[in-house]
Design a protein around this motif. Structure first.
Motif, PDB file in Angstrom:
ATOM      1  N   ALA A  58      -3.507  -2.886  -4.393  1.00  0.00           N
ATOM      2  CA  ALA A  58      -2.327  -2.889  -4.526  1.00  0.00           C
ATOM      3  C   ALA A  58      -1.265  -3.802  -5.311  1.00  0.00           C
TER       4      ALA A  58
ATOM      5  N   GLY B 222       0.630  -0.942  -0.112  1.00  0.00           N
ATOM      6  CA  GLY B 222      -0.185  -0.018   0.338  1.00  0.00           C
ATOM      7  C   GLY B 222       1.091   1.790   0.025  1.00  0.00           C
ATOM      8  N   ALA B 223       0.400   1.821   0.435  1.00  0.00           N
ATOM      9  CA  ALA B 223       0.933   3.624   0.340  1.00  0.00           C
ATOM     10  C   ALA B 223       1.856   3.639   1.231  1.00  0.00           C
TER      11      ALA B 223
ATOM     12  N   ALA C 116       4.251   0.897   1.715  1.00  0.00           N
ATOM     13  CA  ALA C 116       5.705   0.605   0.767  1.00  0.00           C
ATOM     14  C   ALA C 116       6.183   1.460  -0.133  1.00  0.00           C
TER      15      ALA C 116
ATOM     16  N   ALA D 296       4.830  -3.737   6.079  1.00  0.00           N
ATOM     17  CA  ALA D 296       4.083  -2.069   4.951  1.00  0.00           C
ATOM     18  C   ALA D 296       2.665  -2.965   5.305  1.00  0.00           C
TER      19      ALA D 296
ATOM     20  N   ARG E 193      11.737   7.965  11.810  1.00  0.00           N
ATOM     21  CA  ARG E 193      11.619   8.953  10.514  1.00  0.00           C
ATOM     22  C   ARG E 193      12.356  10.441  11.244  1.00  0.00           C
TER      23      ARG E 193
ATOM     24  N   TYR F 275       6.766   8.091  17.077  1.00  0.00           N
ATOM     25  CA  TYR F 275       8.228   8.727  16.502  1.00  0.00           C
ATOM     26  C   TYR F 275       8.454   9.368  18.018  1.00  0.00           C
TER      27      TYR F 275
ATOM     28  N   PRO G  45      -1.126  -3.146   7.765  1.00  0.00           N
ATOM     29  CA  PRO G  45      -1.552  -2.962   9.476  1.00  0.00           C
ATOM     30  C   PRO G  45      -0.867  -2.947  10.811  1.00  0.00           C
ATOM     31  N   PRO G  46      -1.713  -2.832  11.256  1.00  0.00           N
ATOM     32  CA  PRO G  46      -0.970  -3.262  12.809  1.00  0.00           C
ATOM     33  C   PRO G  46      -1.291  -4.387  13.535  1.00  0.00           C
TER      34      PRO G  46
ATOM     35  N   PHE H 198      -7.024   2.279   9.832  1.00  0.00           N
ATOM     36  CA  PHE H 198      -6.561   3.566  10.816  1.00  0.00           C
ATOM     37  C   PHE H 198      -7.541   3.520  11.985  1.00  0.00           C
TER      38      PHE H 198
ATOM     39  N   SER I  46      -7.985   3.723   3.479  1.00  0.00           N
ATOM     40  CA  SER I  46      -7.238   2.748   4.691  1.00  0.00           C
ATOM     41  C   SER I  46      -7.743   2.853   5.858  1.00  0.00           C
TER      42      SER I  46
ATOM     43  N   ALA J 244       3.805  -8.735  -1.627  1.00  0.00           N
ATOM     44  CA  ALA J 244       2.731 -10.381  -0.953  1.00  0.00           C
ATOM     45  C   ALA J 244       2.272  -8.678  -0.183  1.00  0.00           C
ATOM     46  N   ASP J 245       0.730  -8.714  -1.381  1.00  0.00           N
ATOM     47  CA  ASP J 245      -0.622  -8.297  -0.863  1.00  0.00           C
ATOM     48  C   ASP J 245      -1.696  -8.603  -0.895  1.00  0.00           C
ATOM     49  N   PRO J 246      -2.827  -9.459  -0.194  1.00  0.00           N
ATOM     50  CA  PRO J 246      -3.574 -10.133  -0.645  1.00  0.00           C
ATOM     51  C   PRO J 246      -4.737  -9.118  -1.235  1.00  0.00           C
TER      52      PRO J 246
ATOM     53  N   VAL K 246      -1.261  -7.020  11.129  1.00  0.00           N
ATOM     54  CA  VAL K 246      -0.759  -8.505  11.096  1.00  0.00           C
ATOM     55  C   VAL K 246       0.817  -8.080  11.557  1.00  0.00           C
ATOM     56  N   HIS K 247       1.624  -7.450  12.016  1.00  0.00           N
ATOM     57  CA  HIS K 247       2.326  -6.818  12.292  1.00  0.00           C
ATOM     58  C   HIS K 247       3.219  -8.245  12.774  1.00  0.00           C
TER      59      HIS K 247
HETATM   60  N1  LIG Z   1       0.750   6.527   5.276  1.00  0.00           N
HETATM   61  C1  LIG Z   1       1.512   6.496   6.035  1.00  0.00           C
HETATM   62  O1  LIG Z   1       1.517   7.393   5.964  1.00  0.00           O
HETATM   63  C2  LIG Z   1       2.509   6.091   6.673  1.00  0.00           C
HETATM   64  C3  LIG Z   1       3.637   6.395   7.520  1.00  0.00           C
HETATM   65  C4  LIG Z   1       4.004   5.885   7.795  1.00  0.00           C
HETATM   66  C5  LIG Z   1       3.915   5.010   8.599  1.00  0.00           C
HETATM   67  N2  LIG Z   1       2.515   3.646   7.910  1.00  0.00           N
HETATM   68  C6  LIG Z   1       2.379   1.980   9.018  1.00  0.00           C
HETATM   69  O2  LIG Z   1       2.335   1.414   7.295  1.00  0.00           O
HETATM   70  C7  LIG Z   1       1.883   0.991   7.069  1.00  0.00           C
HETATM   71  C8  LIG Z   1       0.681   0.700   6.621  1.00  0.00           C
HETATM   72  O3  LIG Z   1       0.476   1.762   6.216  1.00  0.00           O
HETATM   73  P1  LIG Z   1       0.068   2.595   4.682  1.00  0.00           P
HETATM   74  O4  LIG Z   1      -1.066   4.008   5.290  1.00  0.00           O
HETATM   75  O5  LIG Z   1       1.383   1.431   3.632  1.00  0.00           O
HETATM   76  O6  LIG Z   1      -1.251   0.757   4.678  1.00  0.00           O
HETATM   77  P2  LIG Z   1      -2.284   1.441   3.501  1.00  0.00           P
HETATM   78  O7  LIG Z   1      -4.132   0.816   3.935  1.00  0.00           O
HETATM   79  O8  LIG Z   1      -2.099   1.782   2.572  1.00  0.00           O
HETATM   80  O9  LIG Z   1      -1.950  -0.273   2.694  1.00  0.00           O
HETATM   81  C9  LIG Z   1      -1.767  -1.880   3.664  1.00  0.00           C
HETATM   82  C10 LIG Z   1      -2.274  -2.796   3.131  1.00  0.00           C
HETATM   83  O10 LIG Z   1      -1.189  -4.069   3.442  1.00  0.00           O
HETATM   84  C11 LIG Z   1      -1.875  -5.066   2.890  1.00  0.00           C
HETATM   85  N3  LIG Z   1      -2.243  -5.888   3.959  1.00  0.00           N
HETATM   86  C12 LIG Z   1      -3.203  -6.087   5.119  1.00  0.00           C
HETATM   87  N4  LIG Z   1      -2.761  -7.710   5.536  1.00  0.00           N
HETATM   88  C13 LIG Z   1      -1.830  -8.020   4.747  1.00  0.00           C
HETATM   89  C14 LIG Z   1      -0.591  -9.404   5.226  1.00  0.00           C
HETATM   90  N5  LIG Z   1      -1.228 -10.255   6.274  1.00  0.00           N
HETATM   91  N6  LIG Z   1       0.005  -9.512   4.014  1.00  0.00           N
HETATM   92  C15 LIG Z   1       0.599  -8.425   3.089  1.00  0.00           C
HETATM   93  N7  LIG Z   1      -0.544  -7.161   3.285  1.00  0.00           N
HETATM   94  C16 LIG Z   1      -1.787  -7.105   3.610  1.00  0.00           C
HETATM   95  C17 LIG Z   1      -3.778  -4.252   2.366  1.00  0.00           C
HETATM   96  O11 LIG Z   1      -4.021  -5.435   1.440  1.00  0.00           O
HETATM   97  C18 LIG Z   1      -2.964  -2.489   2.228  1.00  0.00           C
HETATM   98  O12 LIG Z   1      -3.065  -2.716   0.500  1.00  0.00           O
HETATM   99  C19 LIG Z   1       0.716   0.698   9.391  1.00  0.00           C
HETATM  100  O13 LIG Z   1       1.445   0.637  10.535  1.00  0.00           O
HETATM  101  C20 LIG Z   1       1.398   2.629   9.237  1.00  0.00           C
HETATM  102  O14 LIG Z   1       1.314   2.986  10.636  1.00  0.00           O
HETATM  103  C21 LIG Z   1       2.282   4.507   7.006  1.00  0.00           C
END
Ligand SMILES: NC(=O)c1ccc[n+]([C@@H]2O[C@H](COP(=O)([O-])OP(=O)(O)OC[C@H]3O[C@@H](n4cnc5c(N)ncnc54)[C@H](O)[C@@H]3O)[C@@H](O)[C@H]2O)c1
Length: 368
Positions: free
Chosen positions: A41, A11-12, A14, A75, A128, A192, A77-78, A175, A172, A35-37, A80-81
């Motif tokens: 994305a 997503g965003a 990555a 990269a 960051r 941060y 959501p939390p 959140f 997203s 990898a992304d389901p 699945v971290h």
């Molecule tokens: N967007 C931002 O500005 C930003 C900045 C810093 C950190 N983050 C962090 O990055 C992480 C992701 O945020 P984002 O903004 O990219 O979210 P997003 O919604 O843009 O993308 C998340 C992606 O993860 C995928 N996903 C969900 N479960 C999965 C799995 N088990 N395996 C693989 N892919 C899976 C979803 O399909 C989605 O495409 C979060 O922890 C967020 O806090 C985001």
């Protein structure tokens, strides 16, 4: 298989991380996989990066043969971290995990145990805005006694309408749902902020004396998706080390009807320091002191050590650590301490009770 940077989630963030691959010393030979389901994305990632290997899930992706310096960036959501980080570590690869590290401290400890068991590095993207030029200057001025004994920190960042999942990145919706995000704006920005506070005061113990969270109503609050996270939160914390004790007045808002405000200031017995702690480029630190009964301000302009932007720092710094270098990024048990403080803020707000965080214990018990 050539050394690869793997992304779990396309997503965003990555797409933002992948742009920093060009700053890695072997970027010409490196390969990219994600990898992304979500088909959308994967298509977005494919448009963004030429020649990436794409997968529907990380099990399949990480079954590829391993290079000792492979990196997996979590990269997604939390919620699945933990599982995805452990899968990456168990595949024998180093894992750089997005913030927040996990949903709670016990998950983070499981991740650290997996890193130890597999002799891999676990790092956090909380770097960051870590050790920015301004913060480094502030640290040296405090260490040199320029403000005497620090006794109070004001750490207040309030935006009126910048809620992740609503005004910011509205697609997203995870959140907004605490079962997927772990929390609201404190969970989102706290990694941060508390990594920086931890670095400034190097506490042995942090007491969360009081904390609160709120979700002020707006006319555009979504009603068709879970929305239970705070958009405004705050706490009074006491950072303690040896005989020193500093009180931190903390507040963060992505949605408030009150005024927007941004103050980062340390007050001491002989002076005070103000600066913009997120600024990774040239920035200014203001030192205020007394001269003949008047407050007199002196300004220092400080420059960055490197030219990396905030979104470029995590992967470039993690790569340096993986290759036995040094870089301003928190890895291993160091990545856990400030995360434990954030979790304690939520506990203090939920139970209405002060929380005591002994940082000397965090991560020490995490064993395979
Ligand atoms: N967007 C931002 O500005 C930003 C900045 C810093 C950190 N983050 C962090 O990055 C992480 C992701 O945020 P984002 O903004 O990219 O979210 P997003 O919604 O843009 O993308 C998340 C992606 O993860 C995928 N996903 C969900 N479960 C999965 C799995 N088990 N395996 C693989 N892919 C899976 C979803 O399909 C989605 O495409 C979060 O922890 C967020 O806090 C985001």
């Amino acid at each position: 298989m050539a050394r690869t940077v793997y992304f779990v989630g396309a997503g965003a963030i990555a797409r933002s991380h992948v742009d920093s691959v060009r700053h890695l010393p072997d970027s010409d030979e490196l390969e990219i996989a994600a990898a992304d389901p979500s088909p959308e994305a994967r298509a977005g990632f494919d448009d963004h990066v030429a020649d990436a290997r794409l997968y529907e899930n990380s099990e399949e992706m990480l079954s590829e043969s391993t290079d000792p310096d492979d990196i997996v960036v979590i990269a997604a959501p939390p919620f699945v971290h933990r599982d995805e980080a452990i899968r990456g570590l168990e595949s024998g690869r180093h894992v750089l995990c997005e913030k927040p590290l996990a949903m709670d401290v016990s998950e983070a400890e499981e991740m650290l145990a997996a890193a130890r068991a597999n002799d891999c590095v676990l790092g956090s993207c909380s770097c960051r805005h870590y050790r920015t030029p301004g913060t480094e200057k502030v640290k040296s001025l405090v260490r040199d006694g320029e403000i005497g004994e620090p006794y109070h920190v004001t750490w207040v960042t309030r935006g009126q309408r910048g809620r992740p999942g609503i005004e910011y990145q509205p697609e997203s919706k995870w959140f907004l749902d605490s079962s997927r995000s772990g929390g609201g704006i404190v969970m989102d920005w706290g990694p941060y902020e508390f990594a920086t506070l931890d670095d400034l005061f190097d506490p042995e113990v942090v007491d969360v004396r009081h904390a609160w969270t709120a979700q002020p109503d707006t006319d555009v609050d979504p009603e068709d998706v879970p929305f239970d996270v705070e958009t405004h939160g705050g706490a009074t914390l006491v950072y303690q080390s040896d005989n020193d004790s500093v009180t931190v007045t903390y507040e963060r808002a992505s949605g408030t009807h009150g005024g927007a405000r941004n103050v980062t200031e340390i007050e001491g017995t002989e002076g005070a320091l103000r600066w913009s702690w997120t600024e990774v480029g040239e920035s200014t630190v203001t030192l205020a002191r007394d001269e003949n009964g008047e407050v007199v301000e002196e300004q220092f302009t400080v420059n960055p050590v490197d030219e990396l932007g905030p979104h470029e720092r995590p992967l470039v710094y993690f790569d340096r650590v993986v290759r036995d270098g040094d870089a301003p990024i928190r890895t291993g048990p160091d990545a856990l301490g400030s995360f434990a403080v954030i979790c304690s803020i939520y506990d203090a707000a939920e139970f209405g009770e002060a929380q005591h965080v002994d940082l000397s214990n965090i991560g020490e018990t995490a064993s395979p």
